[in-house]
Motif scaffolding. Structure first.
Motif, mmCIF file in Angstrom:
data_model
loop_
_atom_site.group_PDB
_atom_site.id
_atom_site.type_symbol
_atom_site.label_atom_id
_atom_site.label_comp_id
_atom_site.label_asym_id
_atom_site.label_seq_id
_atom_site.Cartn_x
_atom_site.Cartn_y
_atom_site.Cartn_z
ATOM 1 N N LEU A 1 0.666 -1.109 -0.028
ATOM 2 C CA LEU A 1 -0.145 0.053 0.021
ATOM 3 C C LEU A 1 0.811 1.180 -0.031
ATOM 4 O O LEU A 1 0.369 2.206 -0.383
ATOM 5 C CB LEU A 1 -0.961 0.077 1.111
ATOM 6 C CG LEU A 1 -2.211 -1.092 1.275
ATOM 7 C CD1 LEU A 1 -2.926 -0.737 2.427
ATOM 8 C CD2 LEU A 1 -2.838 -0.657 -0.249
ATOM 9 N N THR A 2 2.130 1.197 0.504
ATOM 10 C CA THR A 2 2.926 2.356 0.122
ATOM 11 C C THR A 2 3.974 1.960 -0.920
ATOM 12 O O THR A 2 5.414 1.453 -0.642
ATOM 13 C CB THR A 2 3.728 2.593 1.718
ATOM 14 O OG1 THR A 2 4.172 1.365 2.301
ATOM 15 C CG2 THR A 2 2.851 2.846 2.759
ATOM 16 N N MET A 15 -8.983 4.812 -2.022
ATOM 17 C CA MET A 15 -7.916 5.472 -2.379
ATOM 18 C C MET A 15 -7.231 4.960 -3.465
ATOM 19 O O MET A 15 -7.516 3.840 -4.077
ATOM 20 C CB MET A 15 -7.158 4.998 -1.018
ATOM 21 C CG MET A 15 -6.569 3.570 -1.087
ATOM 22 S SD MET A 15 -5.326 3.168 0.339
ATOM 23 C CE MET A 15 -3.913 3.750 -0.218
ATOM 24 N N PHE A 29 -3.456 6.663 -5.952
ATOM 25 C CA PHE A 29 -2.121 6.881 -5.824
ATOM 26 C C PHE A 29 -1.733 7.768 -7.059
ATOM 27 O O PHE A 29 -2.304 7.781 -8.264
ATOM 28 C CB PHE A 29 -1.081 5.549 -6.170
ATOM 29 C CG PHE A 29 -1.445 4.459 -5.069
ATOM 30 C CD1 PHE A 29 -0.710 4.607 -4.099
ATOM 31 C CD2 PHE A 29 -2.325 3.670 -5.507
ATOM 32 C CE1 PHE A 29 -0.971 3.348 -3.180
ATOM 33 C CE2 PHE A 29 -2.501 2.431 -4.437
ATOM 34 C CZ PHE A 29 -1.884 2.683 -3.369
ATOM 35 N N HIS A 68 -0.031 7.867 -1.881
ATOM 36 C CA HIS A 68 -1.549 7.676 -1.669
ATOM 37 C C HIS A 68 -2.361 8.674 -1.793
ATOM 38 O O HIS A 68 -2.149 9.883 -1.397
ATOM 39 C CB HIS A 68 -1.681 6.545 -0.533
ATOM 40 C CG HIS A 68 -1.885 7.093 0.746
ATOM 41 N ND1 HIS A 68 -0.943 7.412 1.470
ATOM 42 C CD2 HIS A 68 -3.047 7.569 1.187
ATOM 43 C CE1 HIS A 68 -1.378 7.987 2.658
ATOM 44 N NE2 HIS A 68 -2.810 8.088 2.483
#
Length: 167
Positions: free
Chosen positions: A45-46, A83, A85, A91
């Protein structure tokens, strides 16, 4: 020579590199592969500069286009707003939903950990979509790769469907 889509994903966690290559004939199958890749823990997610999630188009066996999918990816993780990016892989969105476990949490690092935990814990419930309207995606030209047939891309034999690798 056949035409096909190739979904490629990779990331490194510690000293382990996980790679995914999905060989498909249609956008719906490619999006399903992307959903599986993300929800089965293949996506961080990062996103780091070493992570990749892309779609390559092969027309009659020859590379025709490559699209970076990370800025086009949208995730709906239970307990958080949708969410995505930006072009730098930072994000956008993903705030805690009211009355969720993360509601009221202001620490960005703690929120990132909570999102990652929710992604893994609720992997079957995560919504994953790609903003295909932002990509000029050509139709595949005949002949299409037959189901069950393998292809060799960059010296690596790939079977039709999902291919996972770890180093």
């Amino acid at each position: 020579m056949h035409s096909f889509f190739l979904v490629e994903g990779s990331h490194t966690s510690g000293s382990v590199k996980t790679e995914y290559a999905g060989v498909h004939r249609g956008v719906a199958a490619a999006e399903s592969a992307i959903r599986d890749y993300v929800s089965e823990g293949g996506f961080e997610l990062t996103p780091s500069s070493g992570q990749e999630l892309s779609l390559r188009v092969y027309q009659q066996g020859k590379p025709a286009a490559k699209h970076d999918l990370i800025p086009l990816l949208r995730l709906q993780i239970p307990g958080f707003a949708e969410m995505g990016f930006d072009d730098d892989y930072d994000h956008v969105g993903g705030e805690p939903e009211p009355d969720s476990d993360a509601d009221g949490v202001d620490d960005p690092e703690l929120l990132a950990d909570m999102r990652a935990e929710a992604l893994l814990e609720h992997h079957g419930e995560v919504g994953v979509t790609v903003e295909w309207h932002r990509v000029l995606l050509p139709a595949l030209r005949e002949p299409l790769l037959p189901e069950g047939q393998s292809v060799t891309v960059a010296g690596r034999a790939l079977k039709f469907g999902a291919n996972w690798f770890q180093d």
